[in-house]
Design a protein around this motif. Structure first.
Motif, PDB file in Angstrom:
ATOM      1  N   ARG A 165     -52.559  14.853  22.995  1.00 56.20           N
ATOM      2  CA  ARG A 165     -53.118  15.880  23.885  1.00 56.20           C
ATOM      3  C   ARG A 165     -54.568  16.189  23.568  1.00 56.20           C
ATOM      4  O   ARG A 165     -55.149  17.114  24.105  1.00 56.20           O
ATOM      5  CB  ARG A 165     -52.268  17.138  23.823  1.00 56.20           C
ATOM      6  N   ILE A 166     -55.152  15.431  22.653  1.00 55.89           N
ATOM      7  CA  ILE A 166     -56.560  15.720  22.335  1.00 55.89           C
ATOM      8  C   ILE A 166     -57.482  14.815  23.132  1.00 55.89           C
ATOM      9  O   ILE A 166     -58.450  14.313  22.635  1.00 55.89           O
ATOM     10  CB  ILE A 166     -56.808  15.628  20.819  1.00 55.89           C
ATOM     11  N   GLY A 167     -57.132  14.552  24.340  1.00 58.73           N
ATOM     12  CA  GLY A 167     -58.055  13.809  25.196  1.00 58.73           C
ATOM     13  C   GLY A 167     -59.097  14.757  25.738  1.00 58.73           C
ATOM     14  O   GLY A 167     -59.057  15.954  25.471  1.00 58.73           O
ATOM     15  N   PRO A 168     -60.048  14.217  26.481  1.00 60.19           N
ATOM     16  CA  PRO A 168     -61.033  15.106  27.092  1.00 60.19           C
ATOM     17  C   PRO A 168     -60.332  16.028  28.087  1.00 60.19           C
ATOM     18  O   PRO A 168     -59.429  15.576  28.793  1.00 60.19           O
ATOM     19  CB  PRO A 168     -61.988  14.152  27.821  1.00 60.19           C
ATOM     20  N   PRO A 169     -60.682  17.300  28.113  1.00 61.86           N
ATOM     21  CA  PRO A 169     -60.058  18.191  29.075  1.00 61.86           C
ATOM     22  C   PRO A 169     -60.466  17.855  30.502  1.00 61.86           C
ATOM     23  O   PRO A 169     -61.398  17.096  30.736  1.00 61.86           O
ATOM     24  CB  PRO A 169     -60.587  19.566  28.662  1.00 61.86           C
TER      25      PRO A 169
ATOM     26  N   ALA B  48     -62.034  19.159  32.861  1.00 57.56           N
ATOM     27  CA  ALA B  48     -63.341  19.440  33.469  1.00 57.56           C
ATOM     28  C   ALA B  48     -64.368  18.335  33.204  1.00 57.56           C
ATOM     29  O   ALA B  48     -65.433  18.335  33.787  1.00 57.56           O
ATOM     30  CB  ALA B  48     -63.871  20.761  32.950  1.00 57.56           C
ATOM     31  N   ARG B  49     -64.069  17.436  32.323  1.00 57.13           N
ATOM     32  CA  ARG B  49     -65.120  16.526  31.890  1.00 57.13           C
ATOM     33  C   ARG B  49     -65.111  15.172  32.581  1.00 57.13           C
ATOM     34  O   ARG B  49     -65.365  14.154  31.969  1.00 57.13           O
ATOM     35  CB  ARG B  49     -65.003  16.308  30.384  1.00 57.13           C
ATOM     36  N   HIS B  50     -64.743  15.107  33.793  1.00 57.77           N
ATOM     37  CA  HIS B  50     -64.934  13.835  34.486  1.00 57.77           C
ATOM     38  C   HIS B  50     -66.137  13.999  35.398  1.00 57.77           C
ATOM     39  O   HIS B  50     -66.582  15.115  35.677  1.00 57.77           O
ATOM     40  CB  HIS B  50     -63.692  13.461  35.276  1.00 57.77           C
TER      41      HIS B  50
ATOM     42  N   ALA C 115     -51.634  13.717  18.582  1.00 61.27           N
ATOM     43  CA  ALA C 115     -52.905  13.144  18.998  1.00 61.27           C
ATOM     44  C   ALA C 115     -53.003  12.991  20.513  1.00 61.27           C
ATOM     45  O   ALA C 115     -54.082  12.999  21.089  1.00 61.27           O
ATOM     46  CB  ALA C 115     -53.129  11.805  18.337  1.00 61.27           C
TER      47      ALA C 115
ATOM     48  N   ALA D 158     -56.715  19.998  15.483  1.00 64.33           N
ATOM     49  CA  ALA D 158     -56.623  18.544  15.403  1.00 64.33           C
ATOM     50  C   ALA D 158     -56.082  18.115  14.041  1.00 64.33           C
ATOM     51  O   ALA D 158     -55.253  17.216  13.961  1.00 64.33           O
ATOM     52  CB  ALA D 158     -57.986  17.916  15.645  1.00 64.33           C
TER      53      ALA D 158
ATOM     54  N   VAL E 195     -50.863  16.543  10.838  1.00 65.74           N
ATOM     55  CA  VAL E 195     -51.718  16.002  11.889  1.00 65.74           C
ATOM     56  C   VAL E 195     -51.132  16.429  13.221  1.00 65.74           C
ATOM     57  O   VAL E 195     -49.954  16.248  13.475  1.00 65.74           O
ATOM     58  CB  VAL E 195     -51.796  14.468  11.797  1.00 65.74           C
ATOM     59  N   ALA E 196     -51.973  17.026  14.027  1.00 65.73           N
ATOM     60  CA  ALA E 196     -51.471  17.496  15.315  1.00 65.73           C
ATOM     61  C   ALA E 196     -51.193  16.304  16.222  1.00 65.73           C
ATOM     62  O   ALA E 196     -51.685  15.197  15.997  1.00 65.73           O
ATOM     63  CB  ALA E 196     -52.501  18.419  15.953  1.00 65.73           C
TER      64      ALA E 196
ATOM     65  N   GLU F  35     -61.939  20.764  20.819  1.00 65.21           N
ATOM     66  CA  GLU F  35     -61.661  21.097  22.209  1.00 65.21           C
ATOM     67  C   GLU F  35     -60.492  22.048  22.371  1.00 65.21           C
ATOM     68  O   GLU F  35     -59.582  21.816  23.151  1.00 65.21           O
ATOM     69  CB  GLU F  35     -61.467  19.821  23.026  1.00 65.21           C
TER      70      GLU F  35
END
Lengths: 355, 509, 332
Positions: free
Chosen positions: A8-12, A14-16, A6, B476, A3-4, B472
């Protein structure tokens, strides 16, 4: 199971929700402003270096880019669709030939009015033919207009095998002369205007007004849309073929107007007089900041581009440079302008798009 | 009240059947989901509903009348308004101009009333909750998410009776999705029918009243969302008859030699710290929702992108990522996504397409040896059983499957070690699929390795030793062994997308 | 669902049709322009029997050879999807350099300088198009103006010098008093060019790029390098054409290249090449060049003035577009 991480898998980034604003005026119109700056600089040099700047010089300078401005207006419309019109110059020649051949010394004004109407109609018809071939024949604009250019030249030579013909002096005075020659004019609020104004100035104002009005027609939006993204335009319900056809037709009309201006300025007809306007009109459009791929550009840029091209010979003259350098400078400015515009290539991250 | 009904729809593209005897209907005042795997026919169905495609058979009833749309604008005029992932926005025009394309407010002299247009655009954006977007902004300057929002606003501004959202929210964040949903629910209350397609199951659950599930080009059932369980829907989606039997998959020896090692690969926001190892004899799958960087990863490894950072080693040697030419020299091969525009040069003959990547090999001093070329192409024609009258036939005349074989043959001739494959079986017939599967197996038996991105989950499960689920631009989840199932792939992809972190049952098992 | 049942596949193409028709359809890019040549000759034979004599046809072919060399360069560029408008003044500058330096004493050096300059111009065009992505139309348009200006400045308006003897011999001399050297040269040149297009890595790459730049790049074709070479060769061929034309007219003069932009493009298009790039060959362009030359001279013979020639010229190009254009639509 791996499992990578977790976290850093937030929204990048650009997505605000950001507030999207129109870009600042200067940024939006950078290329148009640059060509106007260059034009003003050239005019400054002209005025500083010319021995005098009398109404005569003012008229010369205003007339110098007038036909090119008209041809450039047409070229702009076609380039906006992503096309090109190589028949603009020969259409100027053809309408000039027609005007010079259909006038009658016995009835100068009446015949000139008919000749002018005929010239404009021929221009529009020629443009319509280009448009139909490109839009409905689905042929390549560059080669279609190369072929029609040859045809227009042929017809012009039939109409006017040798340079000559008659253009009434009144017509020359109207389109290539000056107004307010006869002393001061009273304006409202007690103001007085006491110097002549070249008629070309009025024509230019007219062209700009026509452009600004045109820009506010739904047709203009469609022409931009077709050039910017044909697929998106189609999906948005735009009749792509009709928009293209309209652009070419109007381009022909503008070239016809250019032919009338040439007629007025030269007082004669010549079946080959206008041919160099093809290449110069493309140069004016490119200098004016339009994209040859279509979808972006404005006549306001082309207008400045046209006068930059037209002014170079005069400015060179005042600096004592041989007129032989004229094309060298015109070509160099064009190449430098497109090269500067092309530097963005090196910022493209996908190498396919750099090809 | 039944509003829109399509019955018995057939649609073929070339040799491939996209829809066969498919039905779909939706009521006024409902939000209706279309669910199914990639290629199940959902997108084809909505494109037929809104006039982009014409059906080969079947009929469409709208508001009790039989209709046939000649163009998308004809459908829009009747009130069927689509929003697609492929945007219909014109990049060089402003937001306001796009919103009112074709329905511009006019002033007294019939010119476009720009002030009114701007004001109306402002009002529309504000009413729908997107006041952050300036109507005067040029679309080119907008982010993908913002463009999707404008696209949706544009559709809503056309007063739809049926609003079709086909992956129209794919780039939006949670909050933006909520705002869009609020708009759609508002429309429902006003009696509008909405057709919703999304890969994100939670969004479907959240928004939709009913769902029709598509599989293999036809509808397999309609469910009430409130009653259907997650498992039931996933089963309907993937429960297709596995008419593709996959060749047996020998287990990868634990000591398999690493062939391609990727460490910390970054490319802008598109690829983020991607690390994995591909071994000799291995097929490594890439999965996840569409557009999560899988294709970018393949292109980045092949050197197509500039500004990629990270350490990539092939057989232990670092490779430069400077372009396809260097990649070919390093013995990498890429079968790209779109065979018609990237994989093949359609007007050119079969033979010339095959040898395009190996021209230096079949030439001496820049002059092509016809013998060497014939030898190369006939070997390939034989070993891949490519059906063509001759090597001189333009490749566009071949069937999809044979075209794809030519595209693959080109790379086999380079004798590459590592094959990067982007959906190599999309849109080709079953027989050719089988042959490509067998070929992939052969390659791995010969000690080559394959990095396979496939949108077909069955392929990932049936062919791969391991699979990486991307989200993204980052990896994952990794699935292997008994955990590599379609259900787990779906769950991982959806779960990751929904929570933004990994907490699906499959992942925590 | 079998893929082969719906779409035309390789096995079914041409099946059940007249094989002659199929053959004709496939070779239409050759048949049409050569048919046009026959048509023109027939018209000439009826209206002006004196035109169709071996001696006159030979001189027509010699004239066509000059255009043919120039059209070869244009073809290379058009095959990549570009266009070269700068050949007018590239040719002119090259011709002037040739005569000026010949006047200076060394014809060999003059030829090297003339051809070198022409190639250099092509190289710069190629670099601008390939690396800066400047549209070829604008790049070569600007280059043409620069060259015209430079030539005027360089010659001060009046070119000097005369044609070197070898250029005169090549352009108008005859082997054994019968076979023009120009035709021998053109035959060899054509063979070389056709070989270049069909049998070399460069030729293959050219067609690949012209049809689909992206796919060519992804297959490892050095797209930009090939583009630069194509434009450079186009420049070089303009120089060679300059040499021939200088030999023909025994001098150089300003504006001698002007008419050749249209005629070189016309020769390529009449020869069946697509202006979009990627299709067409030199076999067609040869016929296109001959057609172009005959069109001018036959029309003159049968009494159609220059104006009529221009009109017919344009109409024939349009006609060719419609004839060849059909195929393009199927490809979409």
């Amino acid at each position: 199971m791996a499992v990578a991480d977790a976290s850093r898998i937030g929204p990048p980034a650009a997505r605000h929700d950001r507030i999207v604003r129109q870009r600042p005026f200067v940024v939006r119109n950078a290329r148009v402003l640059l060509i106007w700056a260059l034009l003003l600089a050239l005019m400054g040099v002209y005025i500083a270096e010319a021995p005098q700047f009398r109404p005569r010089e003012q008229r010369t300078i205003a007339n110098s880019g007038m036909t090119l401005a008209a041809a450039g207006l047409g070229q702009t419309l076609v380039v906006l669709t992503g096309g090109i019109d190589l028949s603009v110059g020969p259409m100027v020649s053809l309408t000039n030939s027609i005007a010079s051949a259909t006038t009658d010394k016995e009835d100068p004004n009446g015949s000139m009015a008919r000749a002018a109407a005929l010239a404009l109609a021929v221009g529009a018809l020629g443009g319509l033919i280009n448009g139909v071939l490109v839009a409905y024949g689905r042929l390549q604009p560059i080669i279609v207009t190369l072929a029609t250019a040859s045809i227009w030249t042929g017809i012009a030579l039939l109409v006017r095998p040798d340079p000559g013909g008659y253009i009434p002096p009144d017509f020359t005075a109207l389109l290539a002369g000056q107004f307010f020659d006869d002393g001061p004019i009273a304006l409202p609020f007690g103001l007085v205007w006491d110097r002549p104004v070249p008629s070309a100035v009025f024509l230019l104002i007219g062209l700009v007004v026509v452009w600004l009005l045109f820009r506010r027609t739904p047709l203009a939006t469609r022409i931009y849309a077709v050039g910017s993204s044909e697929g998106a335009a189609y999906m948005s319900g735009v009749n792509v073929a009709r928009a293209k056809m309209a652009a070419y037709t109007l381009a022909g009309l503008a070239a016809g107007f250019g032919g009338l201006i040439t007629s007025a300025q030269t007082s004669t007809g010549n079946a080959l007089a206008g041919n160099f306007f093809t290449l110069n009109s493309i140069a004016a459009v490119v200098l004016g900041g339009a994209s040859l791929a279509g979808g972006s550009g404005t006549f306001l840029g082309t207008l400045a581009g046209a006068y930059v091209i037209a002014l170079i010979p005069s400015v060179l003259f005042f600096y004592g440079v041989s007129t032989f350098y004229q094309q060298l400078f015109q070509g160099s400015i064009l190449l430098i302008a497109v090269s500067l515009g092309a530097l963005g290539v090196f910022r493209i991250r996908n190498r396919i798009e750099r090809l | 009240m039944l509003l829109l009904q399509a019955t018995g729809i057939d649609k073929r593209f070339g040799g491939v059947t996209a829809l066969h005897d498919a039905d779909f209907s939706c009521d006024a005042g409902e939000i209706h989901a279309l669910l199914g795997e990639n290629g199940a026919g959902k997108s084809t169905m909505v494109k037929i509903l809104c006039g982009v495609h014409t059906p080969d058979a079947g009929e469409i009833d709208f508001a009790g009348r039989l209709v046939a749309f000649r163009s998308p604008s004809a459908a829009v005029a009747m009130g069927i308004v689509p929003v697609f992932q492929e945007l219909s926005l014109v990049p060089d025009l402003s937001v306001a101009e796009n919103l009112f394309m074709g329905i511009e407010p006019r002033n007294a002299i019939r010119l476009v009333d720009r002030r009114a247009m701007r004001r109306d655009a402002e009002a529309l954006l504000t009413r729908l909750g997107f006041s952050g977007i300036d109507p005067a902004a040029v679309v080119r300057d907008l982010s993908l998410a913002e463009r999707q929002i404008v696209e949706i606003v544009k559709a809503v501004g056309r007063s739809p009776k049926v609003l079709i959202l086909d992956e129209a929210t794919s780039a939006l964040n949670r909050q933006q999705v909520e705002q869009v949903f609020a708009v759609v629910r508002g429309l429902r209350a006003a009696g509008v029918a909405a057709v919703f397609i999304s890969h994100r199951m939670e969004e479907v659950r959240d928004l939709c009243d009913r769902a029709t599930i598509f599989r293999d080009g036809t509808d397999v059932g309609t469910v009430e969302m409130a009653q259907a369980s997650h498992g039931e829907i996933v089963r309907m989606m993937i429960g297709r008859t596995l008419h593709e039997a996959f060749p047996p998959r020998p287990p990868l020896p634990p000591e398999a030699e690493p062939l391609l090692e990727v460490r910390g690969l970054d490319w802008g926001a598109e690829l983020r710290d991607v690390s994995f190892t591909l071994h000799r004899g291995e097929i490594l799958g890439l999965s996840g929702l569409e557009g999560q960087g899988q294709g970018d990863l393949l292109f980045a490894l092949f050197g197509v992108y500039a500004g990629v950072t990270g350490d990539v080693r092939l057989r232990g040697e670092p490779i430069g990522l400077s372009g396809p030419r260097a990649a070919i020299t390093a013995k990498l091969a890429l079968v790209p996504e779109d065979r018609k525009t990237q994989g093949l040069i359609l007007p050119l003959p079969v033979g010339e397409n095959m040898t395009l990547a190996t021209l230096p090999k079949i030439a001496h001093g820049g002059i092509i040896s016809p013998e060497a070329e014939r030898a190369a192409t006939s070997t390939m024609q034989e070993s891949l059983a490519i059906k063509t009258a001759s090597m001189d036939v333009p490749v566009r005349f071949l069937s999809g499957g044979n075209q794809q074989k030519v595209a693959i043959a080109k790379w086999l001739l380079t004798e590459a070690d590592v094959y990067l494959l982007y959906d190599p079986t999309r849109g080709i017939d079953v027989g050719a699929k089988q042959e490509i599967y067998a070929l992939m197996r052969r390659l791995t038996e010969q000690g080559h390795a394959i990095l396979l991105f496939s949108t077909d989950l069955a392929e990932v499960v049936g062919l791969c030793n391991r699979a990486l689920v991307m989200y993204e631009g980052a990896i994952a989840v990794e699935l292997s062994g008994p955990e590599l199932t379609q259900a787990n792939l779906v769950s991982a992809a959806i779960g990751v997308a929904e929570s933004g972190r990994v907490d699906t049952p499959a992942a925590s098992a | 669902m079998s893929a082969s049942s719906a779409s035309p596949t390789a096995e079914t193409i041409g099946a059940g049709r007249n094989p002659w028709l199929t053959w004709a359809a496939q070779h239409r890019a050759i048949l049409i322009p050569y048919g046009l040549i026959l048509l023109l000759l027939a018209a000439a034979a009826v209206r002006a029997p004196g035109f169709v004599t071996p001696a006159n046809l030979r001189s027509q072919l010699v004239l066509a050879s000059y255009l043919g060399v120039l059209a070869a360069g244009q073809l290379l560029v058009i095959l990549t999807g570009g266009i070269d408008l700068s050949i007018a003044w590239n040719l002119n500058l090259s011709a002037i350099l040739l005569t000026q330096f010949t006047g200076g004493g060394s014809p060999a050096l003059a030829a090297v300088i003339a051809l070198g300059a022409a190639s250099l111009v092509g190289l710069i065009n190629g670099l601008g198009v390939a690396y800066l992505r400047i549209p070829s139309l604008v790049m070569t348009l600007g280059m043409n103006a620069v060259l015209a200006g430079f030539t005027l400045v360089y010659t001060n308006g009046s070119p000097q010098g005369s044609a070197p003897a070898f250029a005169r011999e090549l352009a108008v001399g005859r082997l054994g008093g019968q076979i023009p050297y120009a035709l021998i040269f053109w035959a060899l040149f054509s063979a070389g060019l056709i070989f270049l297009l069909r049998r070399t890595v460069f030729g293959r790459s050219l067609y690949a790029i012209g049809n689909n730049r992206e796919a060519a790049y992804l297959s490892g074709v050095p797209v930009r390098g090939v583009l630069v070479v194509a434009y450079t060769l186009c420049g070089l061929f303009a120089g060679v054409a300059a040499l021939l034309l200088v030999g023909y007219s025994a001098q150089s003069y300003l504006g001698m290249g002007d008419q050749y932009v249209l005629t070189s493009i016309a020769a390529v298009v009449i020869g069946g090449a697509s202006i979009l790039g990627g299709s067409g060959g030199y076999g067609g362009a040869i016929a296109g060049a001959i057609t172009s030359v005959l069109l001018q001279n036959v029309l003159q013979i049968v009494g159609i003035p220059f104006a009529g020639q221009q009109i017919l010229y344009g109409l024939i190009i349009l006609l060719m577009l419609f004839v060849y254009g059909r195929e393009a639509r199927v490809r979409e």
